[in-house]
Write an enzyme that holds these catalytic residues in place. Structure first.
Site, short mmCIF file in Angstrom:
data_model
loop_
_atom_site.label_atom_id
_atom_site.label_comp_id
_atom_site.label_asym_id
_atom_site.label_seq_id
_atom_site.Cartn_x
_atom_site.Cartn_y
_atom_site.Cartn_z
N ASP A 3 0.83 -1.21 0.00
CA ASP A 3 0.00 0.00 0.00
C ASP A 3 0.86 1.26 0.00
O ASP A 3 1.83 1.37 0.77
CB ASP A 3 -0.89 -0.03 1.26
CG ASP A 3 -1.96 1.03 1.25
OD1 ASP A 3 -2.80 1.01 0.34
OD2 ASP A 3 -1.96 1.89 2.17
N GLU A 48 14.39 -13.60 0.71
CA GLU A 48 14.77 -14.71 1.61
C GLU A 48 13.99 -15.97 1.24
O GLU A 48 14.28 -17.06 1.70
CB GLU A 48 14.44 -14.34 3.07
CG GLU A 48 15.30 -13.22 3.63
CD GLU A 48 14.74 -12.68 4.96
OE1 GLU A 48 13.86 -13.32 5.58
OE2 GLU A 48 15.20 -11.59 5.37
#
Ligand code: NOJ
Length: 533
Positions: A200, A254
């Protein structure tokens, strides 16, 4: 690395409005899970849900009070796990909304932060003494009402920053503890199997570290959005926005195969900066809202394609958004007659397409009577056309009461609109020529033909009110011709081609043409003749 998001068509769900299963008139996670079969039948590849976290709902979920749970209105964590599991069984990816710019004022972090000036969490938000004139410390304005973005806190006698509602205090990402806590939120959901996040207002998270005023906009007039009284050079898309991008990208990296989609209303030259560099990547998909914010004309769309294709770096991948929960729906902006051309465009131009629920039916905005207004933006800035309820009305499943969105005796949070009786999934599924069937066919062609997803894209010369472009892969070549006008047009194709699909869904005639005749408002997908065995 599968780069699945380059091939995917994303379907954006506004959870309050998709499917209510418990009769409270508000959509929920079990409702979405129940409708996943529909998404799989339609042929989209990923769904993105606007926020479903616990929230006081001052901004309908964009005011998060707990990042690692589900609001009871939408269900439970177990419901989310079930949704993810079913989606993955159906080969659908799941993208959640991540709201980094602010939390709810009811979030325990803010409660702690506002409790005293000495709170260990004080610096997690922006707290400031009054400015030199005794008022707010800067002239920064709230997006929602154009009033000061600084709210005075009586108890601790300082201002806190809220660039949206007062109930949405801005988080201070320059504080490493905030970064770590928010990055752990990403990990919490990635560990649960989420395939990505739509982030957002990503380009607003970082603010001027020196808290300088925004320049006043001398061209502002009272009929304009009140927050446009200043140019947001200190609060939007500052250089440090890229640091934020890299922080969250390193978390996504990751994990395998996760995607980050950045919400940023920027023009193309600034937008493409948010891919980062090959060495320091940022967003996989900085959302491209150009269609949403500029006119649907052949000339404009052609210029956008040319500009975007030229600007998109080799390590970037384009994307196009047709509609969303913040702006009028495509079929309202462009008109009903052009609804299918819009779908044809986003599903055949180069880049990941995002459709908003109901776009596949040609859903338009619904007028909301004043007493039914829900959106805080309309409440705070009434009458300027900023309210977002009209594009957030419930999905239309069938011709029963409330369009099958909620039980007949329930009270939907927004009206479904009278036209739901004649425009809904059940009816359009039965109609071979419907818009729904058209979009489904298009999605199937898209997944069938590599060149329609990954091929090059180039606009070609065409009459003024026609957009013509080519998608070319190693073995295949396609043309797309869109007639933006209400009159017939003739287009010269660079080589003979065969119609694969028309917006009119009557392409029984597959004859090869070089002079393509387009009917009013017709769009056509063609395959170049040389590809035939
Ligand atoms: C952008 C979201 O799309 C919108 O719905 C929300 O109100 C603001 N950000 C604030 O979070």
């Amino acid at each position: 690395m599968s780069d699945w998001w380059k091939d995917a068509a994303i379907y954006h769900i506004y959870p309050r409005s998709f499917q209510d299963t418990n009769g409270d008139g508000i959509g929920d996670l079990p409702g979405i899970t129940q409708r996943l079969d529909y998404l799989s039948w339609l042929g989209v590849d990923a769904l993105w849900m606007s926020p479903v976290y616990p929230s006081p709902m001052a901004d309908f979920g964009y005011d998060v009070s707990d990042h690692c749970d589900i609001d009871p209105m939408f269900g439970t964590l177990a419901d989310m796990d079930a949704l993810i599991a079913k989606a993955h069984r159906l080969d659908l990816k799941v993208i959640m909304d991540f709201v980094p710019n602010h939390t709810s004022d009811e979030h325990p972090w803010f409660q702690a932060s506002r409790s005293s000036r000495d709170s260990p969490k004080r610096d997690w938000y922006y707290w400031k003494d009054p400015g030199p004139n005794g008022g707010p410390p800067t002239n920064w304005l709230s997006r929602f009402d154009g009033e000061s973005a600084w709210a005075w806190d009586e108890a601790t006698e300082q201002y806190y920053l809220h660039t949206f509602l007062k109930k949405q205090p801005d988080l201070n990402w320059r504080n490493p503890e905030v970064r770590e806590a928010m990055c752990d939120v990403l990990r919490f959901w990635f560990d649960r199997g989420i395939d990505g996040f739509r982030v957002d207002v990503a380009y607003r998270v970082m603010k001027d570290p020196d808290f300088r005023d925004n320049p006043v906009n001398p061209d502002w007039t009272p009929d304009m959005d009140p927050s446009f009284r200043v140019h947001e050079t200190r609060t939007k898309n500052i250089r440090d926005a890229h640091r934020f991008n890299r922080w969250i990208r390193s978390v996504a990296d990751e994990y395998d195969d996760r995607v980050l989609v950045g919400e940023m209303n920027l023009k193309i030259p600034e937008l493409v900066d948010h891919y980062g560099t090959p060495e320091a990547p940022e967003f996989h998909l900085p959302f491209n809202f150009r269609l949403v914010f500029s006119p649907w004309t052949a000339e404009n769309v052609r210029a956008l394609v040319d500009e975007y294709e030229a600007a998109c770096p080799d390590h970037g991948w384009p994307n196009w958004v047709l509609s969303n929960h913040d702006q009028p729906r495509f079929a309202t902006r462009a008109g009903r007659a052009q609804a299918r051309c819009g779908a044809l465009f986003v599903l055949t131009v180069r880049g990941t397409p995002t459709l908003y629920y109901g776009d596949e039916l040609g859903m338009q905005n619904v007028d909301i009577p004043r007493e039914q207004v829900q959106d805080p933006w309309e409440v705070l800035s009434p009458g300027l056309g900023l309210g977002r309820d009209p594009e957030r009305t419930p999905m239309r499943w069938d011709a029963t009461e409330h369009a099958g969105f909620c039980p007949p005796d329930a009270d939907p949070w927004l009206p479904v609109g009278a036209s739901a009786r004649v425009q809904n999934v059940a009816l359009q599924r039965k109609d071979d020529a419907s818009m729904l069937r058209f979009v489904k066919r298009l999605l199937a062609l898209r997944s069938e033909h590599h060149a329609l997803r990954r091929g090059t894209c180039r606009t070609l010369t065409a009459p003024n009110e026609v957009l013509l472009y080519e998608r070319a892969g190693e073995a295949d070549r396609f043309f797309v011709a869109l007639n933006f006008s209400g009159s017939a047009q003739t287009v010269a194709l660079p080589q003979p081609a065969q119609r694969l699909l028309s917006t009119r869904m009557d392409t029984a005639d597959v004859s090869v043409e070089t002079q393509l005749s387009l009917r009013p408002n017709e769009g056509v997908l063609l395959r170049a003749e040389t590809n035939r065995p």
